[in-house]
Design an enzyme around this catalytic site. Structure first.
Site, PDB file in Angstrom:
ATOM      1  N   ARG A   1     -62.039  10.414  20.904  1.00  0.00           N
ATOM      2  CA  ARG A   1     -63.415  10.588  20.458  1.00  0.00           C
ATOM      3  C   ARG A   1     -64.347  10.452  21.658  1.00  0.00           C
ATOM      4  O   ARG A   1     -64.028   9.776  22.644  1.00  0.00           O
ATOM      5  CB  ARG A   1     -63.794   9.535  19.409  1.00  0.00           C
ATOM      6  CG  ARG A   1     -62.879   9.507  18.188  1.00  0.00           C
ATOM      7  CD  ARG A   1     -63.229   8.323  17.294  1.00  0.00           C
ATOM      8  NE  ARG A   1     -62.394   8.283  16.103  1.00  0.00           N
ATOM      9  CZ  ARG A   1     -61.266   7.593  15.994  1.00  0.00           C
ATOM     10  NH1 ARG A   1     -60.809   6.889  17.035  1.00  0.00           N
ATOM     11  NH2 ARG A   1     -60.570   7.600  14.861  1.00  0.00           N
TER      12      ARG A   1
ATOM     13  N   LYS B   1     -61.911   2.601  17.066  1.00  0.00           N
ATOM     14  CA  LYS B   1     -62.773   1.953  16.079  1.00  0.00           C
ATOM     15  C   LYS B   1     -62.317   0.518  15.875  1.00  0.00           C
ATOM     16  O   LYS B   1     -61.127   0.238  15.786  1.00  0.00           O
ATOM     17  CB  LYS B   1     -62.722   2.721  14.757  1.00  0.00           C
ATOM     18  CG  LYS B   1     -63.399   4.090  14.830  1.00  0.00           C
ATOM     19  CD  LYS B   1     -63.388   4.786  13.483  1.00  0.00           C
ATOM     20  CE  LYS B   1     -64.135   6.112  13.556  1.00  0.00           C
ATOM     21  NZ  LYS B   1     -64.145   6.814  12.247  1.00  0.00           N
TER      22      LYS B   1
ATOM     23  N   HIS C   1     -66.136  16.814  18.573  1.00  0.00           N
ATOM     24  CA  HIS C   1     -64.985  16.650  17.687  1.00  0.00           C
ATOM     25  C   HIS C   1     -64.154  17.927  17.594  1.00  0.00           C
ATOM     26  O   HIS C   1     -62.998  17.878  17.182  1.00  0.00           O
ATOM     27  CB  HIS C   1     -65.463  16.215  16.297  1.00  0.00           C
ATOM     28  CG  HIS C   1     -64.954  14.867  15.904  1.00  0.00           C
ATOM     29  ND1 HIS C   1     -65.175  13.731  16.665  1.00  0.00           N
ATOM     30  CD2 HIS C   1     -64.206  14.459  14.846  1.00  0.00           C
ATOM     31  CE1 HIS C   1     -64.602  12.695  16.081  1.00  0.00           C
ATOM     32  NE2 HIS C   1     -64.004  13.113  14.978  1.00  0.00           N
TER      33      HIS C   1
ATOM     34  N   ARG D   1     -61.255  17.566  19.705  1.00  0.00           N
ATOM     35  CA  ARG D   1     -60.299  16.670  19.047  1.00  0.00           C
ATOM     36  C   ARG D   1     -59.514  17.436  17.977  1.00  0.00           C
ATOM     37  O   ARG D   1     -58.296  17.283  17.862  1.00  0.00           O
ATOM     38  CB  ARG D   1     -61.073  15.502  18.429  1.00  0.00           C
ATOM     39  CG  ARG D   1     -60.234  14.417  17.752  1.00  0.00           C
ATOM     40  CD  ARG D   1     -61.148  13.234  17.457  1.00  0.00           C
ATOM     41  NE  ARG D   1     -60.616  12.313  16.482  1.00  0.00           N
ATOM     42  CZ  ARG D   1     -59.794  11.304  16.758  1.00  0.00           C
ATOM     43  NH1 ARG D   1     -59.390  11.115  18.004  1.00  0.00           N
ATOM     44  NH2 ARG D   1     -59.371  10.485  15.818  1.00  0.00           N
TER      45      ARG D   1
ATOM     46  N   HIS E   1     -55.734   7.291  13.981  1.00  0.00           N
ATOM     47  CA  HIS E   1     -56.036   7.242  12.552  1.00  0.00           C
ATOM     48  C   HIS E   1     -55.288   6.075  11.901  1.00  0.00           C
ATOM     49  O   HIS E   1     -54.107   5.875  12.163  1.00  0.00           O
ATOM     50  CB  HIS E   1     -55.616   8.536  11.859  1.00  0.00           C
ATOM     51  CG  HIS E   1     -56.539   9.680  12.128  1.00  0.00           C
ATOM     52  ND1 HIS E   1     -56.167  11.004  11.964  1.00  0.00           N
ATOM     53  CD2 HIS E   1     -57.838   9.714  12.533  1.00  0.00           C
ATOM     54  CE1 HIS E   1     -57.183  11.790  12.265  1.00  0.00           C
ATOM     55  NE2 HIS E   1     -58.199  11.028  12.625  1.00  0.00           N
TER      56      HIS E   1
ATOM     57  N   TYR F   1     -55.129  18.276   9.254  1.00  0.00           N
ATOM     58  CA  TYR F   1     -54.772  19.212  10.316  1.00  0.00           C
ATOM     59  C   TYR F   1     -53.516  20.023  10.010  1.00  0.00           C
ATOM     60  O   TYR F   1     -53.017  20.743  10.873  1.00  0.00           O
ATOM     61  CB  TYR F   1     -54.547  18.446  11.627  1.00  0.00           C
ATOM     62  CG  TYR F   1     -55.785  17.789  12.157  1.00  0.00           C
ATOM     63  CD1 TYR F   1     -56.820  18.533  12.714  1.00  0.00           C
ATOM     64  CD2 TYR F   1     -55.945  16.416  12.080  1.00  0.00           C
ATOM     65  CE1 TYR F   1     -57.976  17.930  13.182  1.00  0.00           C
ATOM     66  CE2 TYR F   1     -57.086  15.793  12.557  1.00  0.00           C
ATOM     67  CZ  TYR F   1     -58.097  16.561  13.110  1.00  0.00           C
ATOM     68  OH  TYR F   1     -59.231  15.951  13.567  1.00  0.00           O
TER      69      TYR F   1
END
Length: 299
Positions: free
Chosen positions: A148, A172, A245, A248, A271, A280
């Protein structure tokens, strides 16, 4: 005020205990303030008077203002977290947001660049100035790792391990993960670190170990990355739009199209759940045609 000191307490809790990003916290605080203003307009003056009825009225107002489902969902998520905290602290008996369903979001296929478009992007930034070398390194690293932009701007020089070909990334919640990068990214990074970065660093009075610097020698920002990518798109004369993004998305799509397994891509992207990565599983028309041509006896 209805929520009073609990807003500050919640902010401290999210920052210190949950390690939530400052940007996410800011979104939460804004959503809490807007909800509080709505409640006061409805003559609700105490936390324990808030029920699922008021929440549904608030939802009706948001939809009337034509907010996108994704925006409404984000607001609900932040408010639900706040009320979970209030329940945890025994300020309320039960979180009223548990009785309200989240909006069902429309599933969108992530936009990505085709291989040819990526080659055009790489070829567009061909200058030898420190800025051009930095921009190439940014593009190569974003595509090579799928990280990111918020993760990219936080990378320090010592987070790059050229010997192992790995990048230490703080995702995150400040969760660490190692992501490999290939020879193209390695080449551009070494050029930038050895040649261009010292020249940019000299423009700033203070010293810092942030990997990517702006033209003033200071750490580059999210907005700066978006500006750089848009300029590259203009140079490449591509008609499609770009956002960080999208690189990504391209990273994940191209890996899966070349046979990478879902679990590995999940780890690389950082994730928490596999469901986030499953978006995806779409494939390009070209890839489908290639599979058909190679596999069907009458192709």
């Amino acid at each position: 005020m209805i929520f009073g000191r609990w807003v500050q307490a919640f902010e401290d809790y999210m920052l210190v205990e949950k390690n939530t990003s400052p940007l996410t916290i800011q979104y939460y605080l804004t959503d809490i303030k807007q909800f509080e203003q709505f409640l006061m307009a409805e003559s609700i003056d105490a936390i324990n008077r808030i029920t699922h009825v008021e929440i549904r009225l608030y939802l009706t107002r948001l939809y009337r203002e034509k907010l996108a489902k994704k925006s409404v969902s984000r607001k609900l998520s932040g408010l639900r977290s706040f009320f979970n905290y209030l329940e945890k602290e025994d300020v309320i008996e039960k979180n009223p947001f548990l009785y309200v369903s989240m909006p069902k979001l429309d599933k969108k296929i992530p936009q990505f660049f085709y291989d040819e478009e990526m080659q055009q992007l790489f070829a567009a930034e061909d200058g030898m100035t420190p800025i051009s070398q930095r921009n190439r390194a940014i593009l190569e690293l974003l595509y090579a790792t799928g990280i990111r932009v918020t993760e990219l701007v936080g990378i320090k020089i010592e987070d790059v391990d050229f010997t192992a070909g790995l990048l230490l990334v703080f995702g995150k919640g400040r969760k660490q993960r190692y992501v490999p990068f290939g020879s193209f990214a390695e080449m551009e990074l070494k050029k930038y670190i050895n040649d261009s970065r010292p020249k940019l660093q000299n423009k700033s009075e203070g010293k810092n170990n942030t990997l990517f610097l702006n033209h003033h020698g200071k750490p580059i920002t999210d907005r700066g990355i978006r500006y750089i990518l848009n300029r590259m798109l203009e140079k490449a004369a591509l008609t499609s739009k770009i956002h960080p993004h999208k690189l990504r998305h391209s990273f994940a799509t191209h890996l899966l199209n070349q046979g990478a397994d879902m679990r590995s891509v999940q780890e690389l992207l950082g994730h928490e759940s596999l469901s986030s990565t499953q978006v995806y599983t779409h494939v390009t028309k070209d890839y489908l045609k290639k599979i058909y041509d190679n596999a069907h006896p009458r192709a």
